[in-house]
Enzyme design. Structure first.
Site, PDB file in Angstrom:
ATOM      1  N   ALA A 152       0.865  -1.181   0.000  1.00  0.00           N
ATOM      2  CA  ALA A 152       0.000   0.000   0.000  1.00  0.00           C
ATOM      3  C   ALA A 152       0.902   1.232   0.000  1.00  0.00           C
ATOM      4  O   ALA A 152       2.050   1.176   0.463  1.00  0.00           O
ATOM      5  CB  ALA A 152      -0.891  -0.016   1.231  1.00  0.00           C
ATOM      6  N   GLU A 172      -0.544  -9.499  -0.577  1.00  0.00           N
ATOM      7  CA  GLU A 172      -1.959  -9.834  -0.310  1.00  0.00           C
ATOM      8  C   GLU A 172      -2.755  -9.974  -1.606  1.00  0.00           C
ATOM      9  O   GLU A 172      -3.579 -10.873  -1.759  1.00  0.00           O
ATOM     10  CB  GLU A 172      -2.576  -8.765   0.615  1.00  0.00           C
ATOM     11  CG  GLU A 172      -1.994  -8.843   2.017  1.00  0.00           C
ATOM     12  CD  GLU A 172      -2.340  -7.635   2.870  1.00  0.00           C
ATOM     13  OE1 GLU A 172      -1.901  -6.520   2.535  1.00  0.00           O
ATOM     14  OE2 GLU A 172      -3.046  -7.805   3.879  1.00  0.00           O
ATOM     15  N   GLU A 216       4.473  -5.009   7.281  1.00  0.00           N
ATOM     16  CA  GLU A 216       3.717  -3.939   7.957  1.00  0.00           C
ATOM     17  C   GLU A 216       4.124  -3.748   9.417  1.00  0.00           C
ATOM     18  O   GLU A 216       4.041  -2.641   9.955  1.00  0.00           O
ATOM     19  CB  GLU A 216       2.205  -4.233   7.891  1.00  0.00           C
ATOM     20  CG  GLU A 216       1.594  -4.126   6.496  1.00  0.00           C
ATOM     21  CD  GLU A 216       1.646  -5.423   5.706  1.00  0.00           C
ATOM     22  OE1 GLU A 216       2.396  -6.349   6.102  1.00  0.00           O
ATOM     23  OE2 GLU A 216       0.940  -5.508   4.691  1.00  0.00           O
ATOM     24  N   GLY A 237       0.523  -5.116   0.764  1.00  0.00           N
ATOM     25  CA  GLY A 237      -0.673  -5.239  -0.084  1.00  0.00           C
ATOM     26  C   GLY A 237      -0.374  -5.962  -1.392  1.00  0.00           C
ATOM     27  O   GLY A 237      -1.266  -6.606  -1.966  1.00  0.00           O
TER      28      GLY A 237
HETATM   29  N1  COA Z   1       4.565   3.190  -0.729  1.00  0.00           N
HETATM   30  C1  COA Z   1       4.957   4.343  -1.310  1.00  0.00           C
HETATM   31  N2  COA Z   1       6.064   4.462  -2.036  1.00  0.00           N
HETATM   32  C2  COA Z   1       6.829   3.362  -2.200  1.00  0.00           C
HETATM   33  C3  COA Z   1       6.494   2.123  -1.626  1.00  0.00           C
HETATM   34  C4  COA Z   1       5.304   2.061  -0.867  1.00  0.00           C
HETATM   35  N3  COA Z   1       4.879   0.910  -0.306  1.00  0.00           N
HETATM   36  N4  COA Z   1       7.438   1.223  -1.939  1.00  0.00           N
HETATM   37  C5  COA Z   1       8.331   1.887  -2.712  1.00  0.00           C
HETATM   38  N5  COA Z   1       7.963   3.173  -2.868  1.00  0.00           N
HETATM   39  C6  COA Z   1       8.638   4.223  -3.626  1.00  0.00           C
HETATM   40  C7  COA Z   1       9.850   4.791  -2.870  1.00  0.00           C
HETATM   41  O1  COA Z   1       9.441   5.767  -1.950  1.00  0.00           O
HETATM   42  C8  COA Z   1      10.637   5.361  -4.029  1.00  0.00           C
HETATM   43  O2  COA Z   1      10.050   6.562  -4.438  1.00  0.00           O
HETATM   44  P1  COA Z   1      10.991   7.848  -4.753  1.00  0.00           P
HETATM   45  O3  COA Z   1      11.870   7.415  -5.894  1.00  0.00           O
HETATM   46  O4  COA Z   1      10.030   8.927  -5.128  1.00  0.00           O
HETATM   47  O5  COA Z   1      11.775   8.109  -3.506  1.00  0.00           O
HETATM   48  C9  COA Z   1      10.392   4.356  -5.147  1.00  0.00           C
HETATM   49  O6  COA Z   1       9.184   3.689  -4.824  1.00  0.00           O
HETATM   50  C10 COA Z   1      11.484   3.319  -5.284  1.00  0.00           C
HETATM   51  O7  COA Z   1      11.646   2.692  -4.024  1.00  0.00           O
HETATM   52  P2  COA Z   1      13.062   2.578  -3.267  1.00  0.00           P
HETATM   53  O8  COA Z   1      12.783   2.382  -1.818  1.00  0.00           O
HETATM   54  O9  COA Z   1      13.948   3.719  -3.640  1.00  0.00           O
HETATM   55  O10 COA Z   1      13.604   1.249  -3.942  1.00  0.00           O
HETATM   56  P3  COA Z   1      14.621   0.199  -3.314  1.00  0.00           P
HETATM   57  O11 COA Z   1      14.950  -0.734  -4.426  1.00  0.00           O
HETATM   58  O12 COA Z   1      15.741   0.907  -2.622  1.00  0.00           O
HETATM   59  O13 COA Z   1      13.807  -0.579  -2.176  1.00  0.00           O
HETATM   60  C11 COA Z   1      11.902  -1.774  -1.279  1.00  0.00           C
HETATM   61  C12 COA Z   1      12.749  -1.405  -2.522  1.00  0.00           C
HETATM   62  C13 COA Z   1      10.685  -2.532  -1.771  1.00  0.00           C
HETATM   63  C14 COA Z   1      12.749  -2.638  -0.334  1.00  0.00           C
HETATM   64  C15 COA Z   1      11.491  -0.472  -0.546  1.00  0.00           C
HETATM   65  O14 COA Z   1      10.927   0.415  -1.491  1.00  0.00           O
HETATM   66  C16 COA Z   1      10.454  -0.725   0.521  1.00  0.00           C
HETATM   67  O15 COA Z   1      10.792  -1.192   1.587  1.00  0.00           O
HETATM   68  N6  COA Z   1       9.174  -0.349   0.245  1.00  0.00           N
HETATM   69  C17 COA Z   1       8.109  -0.460   1.231  1.00  0.00           C
HETATM   70  C18 COA Z   1       7.673  -1.899   1.418  1.00  0.00           C
HETATM   71  C19 COA Z   1       6.601  -1.976   2.482  1.00  0.00           C
HETATM   72  O16 COA Z   1       6.832  -1.748   3.651  1.00  0.00           O
HETATM   73  N7  COA Z   1       5.375  -2.305   2.040  1.00  0.00           N
HETATM   74  C20 COA Z   1       4.240  -2.430   2.923  1.00  0.00           C
HETATM   75  C21 COA Z   1       3.492  -1.166   2.935  1.00  0.00           C
HETATM   76  S1  COA Z   1       2.104  -1.256   4.038  1.00  0.00           S
END
Ligand code: COA
Length: 260
Positions: free
Chosen positions: A66, A114, A134, A111
Site C-alpha cells: 500500500a 496480499e 507492515e 498489499g
Molecule cells: N509506498 C509508497 N512508495 C513506495 C512504496 C510504498 N509501499 N514502496 C516503494 N515506494 C517508492 C519509494 O518511496 C521510491 O520513491 P521515490 O523514488 O520517489 O523516492 C520508489 O518507490 C522506489 O523505491 P526505493 O525504496 O527507492 O527502492 P529500493 O529498491 O531501494 O527498495 C523496497 C525497494 C521494496 C525494499 C522499498 O521500497 C520498501 O521497503 N518499500 C516499502 C515496502 C513496504 O513496507 N510495504 C508495505 C506497505 S504497508
C-alpha cells in the site's frame, strides 16, 4: 476504459491487468485500488474472458505494498475504509469465477503480497521477494494478509512472517507453497503463456465450479464443504462439456470443450 495507475488489455479469452506505477514500485495508492476494482469488476461480467494474467509494470515489482504516504495520514475511520477497500478488491479477485494468474517479478510486499495471495495461482521469477513487512511500520496486514497467509501456509510460519516482517526470496516462497512455480526471467513469458493455454484448454464451467468448491469449502465445516462440492459436481453433470469429456475418454480421443 482509461486508467492512470492500471493497464488493461484483452486478447481473445485472456485479460491482462498490469499495475502501472513503476517509478513507485507499483505501490498501491487508493486510486490504484479503485481502478483495479473497476477493471476486475468488468472482467467478472465479461463472459469472453476465461483467464486473467495479473502483473506489475517495470520489471522490479508486482507491487511494493500500500502507498505508505497515503497510509501515514489515515485516522481510525480512514484506516478502516483503507482496509475494507483492499478486502473488497482481494475478495473480488479470489471469487472472480475465472483463474487469475499472478506474475511476481520482483517485490510483492504488504498489499502486493496480499493481492498475489488473492489470485488463484502464483508464478514468480527468481527475483521475487515476498513478505508482509507492515509490522515494521507499526501496523499489520490490512488487505486480508493475516487471513490468507495463515490459510496458505502453516499457521506458525505465517505467524513468524507476519510478526517479523521478514522478506523471503523466490526459493523460500516456493518451498513454503506461497508460489506455485519459480521460473527464470527470460522464460517467464513462455511459462505464463503455456500455463494460460493449459487453463484455457479446460472446460470453463468445471473450472469455475472447482474454484468455488475450494474457496467456499475451506471457509465452512468439512460436512458443509462436501455439500457444496456435491451440488457443484451435480451441476457439472448437466453440462455438454462433461458429456464430451467422458465420451472423449471412452472413444480414446482428445476432448473438445465448448463451454456449454
Ligand atoms: N509506498 C509508497 N512508495 C513506495 C512504496 C510504498 N509501499 N514502496 C516503494 N515506494 C517508492 C519509494 O518511496 C521510491 O520513491 P521515490 O523514488 O520517489 O523516492 C520508489 O518507490 C522506489 O523505491 P526505493 O525504496 O527507492 O527502492 P529500493 O529498491 O531501494 O527498495 C523496497 C525497494 C521494496 C525494499 C522499498 O521500497 C520498501 O521497503 N518499500 C516499502 C515496502 C513496504 O513496507 N510495504 C508495505 C506497505 S504497508
Amino acid at each position: 476504459m482509461g486508467f492512470e495507475c492500471v493497464k488493461f488489455e484483452k486478447e481473445d479469452a485472456v485479460a491482462k491487468v498490469i499495475i502501472n506505477r513503476p517509478d513507485k514500485l507499483n505501490a498501491l495508492s487508493i486510486k490504484t485500488v479503485i481502478e483495479l476494482h473497476e477493471v476486475f469488476s468488468s472482467i467478472k461480467k465479461d463472459d469472453e474472458v476465461r483467464v486473467v494474467v495479473f502483473s506489475g509494470a517495470g520489471g522490479k515489482a508486482f507491487a511494493a505494498g500500500a502507498d505508505i504516504g497515503e497510509l501515514l495520514v489515515q485516522d481510525m475511520i480512514g484506516g478502516k475504509n483503507f482496509s475494507l477497500r483492499g478486502h473488497e478488491l482481494c475478495n473480488l479477485i479470489e471469487n472472480l469465477g475465472k483463474p487469475v494468474v499472478a506474475v511476481i517479478d520482483g517485490f510483492a510486499l504488504g498489499g502486493g503480497c496480499e493481492l498475489a495471495m488473492a489470485a488463484t495461482i502464483r508464478i514468480a521469477t527468481e527475483s521475487a521477494k515476498m513478505g508482509q513487512p507492515e509490522i515494521n511500520l507499526g501496523t499489520i496486514a490490512g488487505y486480508g494478509g493475516t487471513q490468507r497467509l495463515s490459510r496458505l501456509l502453516p499457521r506458525g510460519v505465517a505467524m513468524e512472517l507476519l510478526l517479523t516482517g521478514r522478506i523471503i526470496d523466490a526459493g523460500e516462497a516456493l518451498r513454503l507453497g506461497l508460489v506455485n512455480k519459480v521460473v527464470k526471467r527470460d522464460e517467464l513469458q513462455k511459462e505464463v503463456d503455456d500455463f494460460v493455454k493449459l487453463l484455457l484448454s479446460k472446460p470453463p464451467f468445471a473450472t469455475k465450479a472447482c474454484m468455488e468448491a475450494v474457496n467456499h469449502g475451506v471457509e465452512v465445516s468439512f460436512e458443509e464443504g462436501c455439500r457444496i462440492e456435491t451440488n457443484l459436481f451435480a451441476m457439472t453433470c448437466g453440462t455438454q462439456d462433461m458429456k464430451e469429456g467422458m465420451k472423449a475418454f471412452l472413444e480414446k480421443r482428445k476432448a473438445s470443450f465448448t463451454g456449454k
